[in-house]
Write a protein that holds these residues in place. Structure first.
Motif, PDB file in Angstrom:
ATOM      1  N   PHE A  93      -2.909   7.102  -2.618  1.00  0.00           N
ATOM      2  CA  PHE A  93      -2.863   8.182  -1.622  1.00  0.00           C
ATOM      3  C   PHE A  93      -2.605   9.530  -2.294  1.00  0.00           C
ATOM      4  CE2 PHE A  93      -0.329  10.902   1.189  1.00  0.00           C
ATOM      5  CZ  PHE A  93      -1.228  11.057   2.249  1.00  0.00           C
ATOM      6  N   VAL A  94      -1.689   9.561  -3.245  1.00  0.00           N
ATOM      7  CA  VAL A  94      -1.360  10.805  -3.945  1.00  0.00           C
ATOM      8  C   VAL A  94      -2.575  11.330  -4.702  1.00  0.00           C
ATOM      9  CG1 VAL A  94      -0.019  11.756  -5.864  1.00  0.00           C
ATOM     10  CG2 VAL A  94       1.109  10.371  -4.127  1.00  0.00           C
ATOM     11  N   THR A  97      -5.298  12.577  -2.304  1.00  0.00           N
ATOM     12  CA  THR A  97      -4.871  13.855  -1.740  1.00  0.00           C
ATOM     13  C   THR A  97      -5.096  14.991  -2.734  1.00  0.00           C
ATOM     14  OG1 THR A  97      -3.180  12.745  -0.408  1.00  0.00           O
ATOM     15  CG2 THR A  97      -2.920  15.119  -0.741  1.00  0.00           C
ATOM     16  N   SER A  98      -4.829  14.726  -4.019  1.00  0.00           N
ATOM     17  CA  SER A  98      -5.038  15.755  -5.036  1.00  0.00           C
ATOM     18  C   SER A  98      -6.512  16.145  -5.145  1.00  0.00           C
ATOM     19  CB  SER A  98      -4.522  15.265  -6.388  1.00  0.00           C
ATOM     20  OG  SER A  98      -5.377  14.275  -6.947  1.00  0.00           O
ATOM     21  N   GLY A 100      -8.480  16.383  -2.612  1.00  0.00           N
ATOM     22  CA  GLY A 100      -8.680  17.323  -1.511  1.00  0.00           C
ATOM     23  C   GLY A 100      -8.169  18.709  -1.843  1.00  0.00           C
ATOM     24  N   THR A 101      -6.986  18.806  -2.432  1.00  0.00           N
ATOM     25  CA  THR A 101      -6.457  20.121  -2.799  1.00  0.00           C
ATOM     26  C   THR A 101      -7.311  20.778  -3.881  1.00  0.00           C
ATOM     27  OG1 THR A 101      -4.925  19.070  -4.378  1.00  0.00           O
ATOM     28  CG2 THR A 101      -4.098  19.504  -2.160  1.00  0.00           C
ATOM     29  N   THR A 124      -2.313  20.555  -7.070  1.00  0.00           N
ATOM     30  CA  THR A 124      -3.081  19.424  -7.600  1.00  0.00           C
ATOM     31  C   THR A 124      -2.431  18.875  -8.862  1.00  0.00           C
ATOM     32  OG1 THR A 124      -5.117  20.417  -6.721  1.00  0.00           O
ATOM     33  CG2 THR A 124      -5.358  18.680  -8.369  1.00  0.00           C
ATOM     34  N   LEU A 127       0.670  16.901  -7.957  1.00  0.00           N
ATOM     35  CA  LEU A 127       0.319  15.571  -7.447  1.00  0.00           C
ATOM     36  C   LEU A 127      -0.101  14.647  -8.594  1.00  0.00           C
ATOM     37  CD1 LEU A 127      -1.658  16.630  -4.234  1.00  0.00           C
ATOM     38  CD2 LEU A 127       0.549  15.471  -4.303  1.00  0.00           C
ATOM     39  N   ASP A 214     -10.301  10.784 -10.275  1.00  0.00           N
ATOM     40  CA  ASP A 214      -9.977  10.137  -8.995  1.00  0.00           C
ATOM     41  C   ASP A 214     -10.952   9.003  -8.686  1.00  0.00           C
ATOM     42  OD1 ASP A 214      -8.035  12.013  -8.848  1.00  0.00           O
ATOM     43  OD2 ASP A 214      -8.874  13.146  -7.191  1.00  0.00           O
TER      44      ASP A 214
END
Length: 227
Positions: A93-94, A97-98, A100-101, A124, A127, A214
């Protein structure tokens, strides 16, 4: 008073145009050199990670010794019960999410909003560092509590340890390098190094690297932790 006209440089087509692009050290195939070199690097890295994962799958299906159950090996003891893959789920999840940022940072950079772009890149990087810290905790738990080593494994097949440390360690190295890369570029963006030229493509190049890291984790998560 008439303005002096400067004719646009002629566009050369065909093979002569290709040679001209490459020899001018500017761009080739309408792609900047920075972006092209990053794509070449990511392509070579894809082959390396692909080889690692292919080797892992080959060992996994060919070993005659029972393979440890990832749901049990990577479970966390929470509230008096073992929760399967809890830490791995949080790590995933982390990292997602990074991504996305990072995408938002690229969008801000192309709008020349350098302060928000730099801030999102720092987020980013934070994260990514959180992911590496959780991976270090995961390693220490396996080494100290479970006795897993690169050359042995008390829970089953010895190849489990070598596969795990090789694949996740190589990926963790990429994340760590990406964090350093992000911090350096974010600092330069915030300082205004690219404001004069207005060319913030370096942020997109960093984004390509980060999205690749990712994406690789998605395959590691699916093949190593869920299989």
């Amino acid at each position: 008073m008439s303005a002096e006209l400067h004719p646009a440089p002629a566009v050369i087509s065909g093979w002569r145009g290709l040679v001209a692009d490459w020899s001018s050290d500017r761009q080739a195939f309408q792609v900047s050199w920075g972006k092209a070199m990053m794509w070449f690097f990511l392509l070579s890295d894809t082959f390396i990670f692909g080889s690692f994962l292919t080797g892992y799958m080959t060992v996994r299906v060919s070993t005659t010794v029972p393979w440890p159950n990832p749901s049990e090996v990577f479970a966390l003891h929470v509230g008096g019960a073992d929760v399967p893959l809890l830490l791995i789920a949080i790590m995933t999840f982390v990292l997602i999410t990074s991504s996305g940022t990072m995408a938002m940072a690229v969008n801000c950079a192309y709008r020349r909003d350098r302060f928000n772009a730099a801030a999102l890149m720092f987020v980013t990087a934070a994260l990514g560092e959180t992911f590496v810290a959780m991976q270090a905790f995961e390693w220490s738990k396996l080494i100290l509590d479970e006795g897993v080593r690169p050359w042995g494994n008390a829970m089953g097949a010895a190849q489990f340890g070598s596969s795990f440390f090789m694949i996740t360690g190589f990926h963790g190295l990429h994340v760590s390098a990406g964090v350093i890369y992000l911090i350096i570029v974010a600092w330069k963006v915030m300082r205004g190094d690219y404001e004069k030229s207005g060319n913030y493509q370096i942020v997109e190049i960093v984004g390509l690297y980060w999205h690749f890291v990712d994406l690789v984790w998605v395959f590691i998560f699916a093949l190593f932790y869920l299989w």
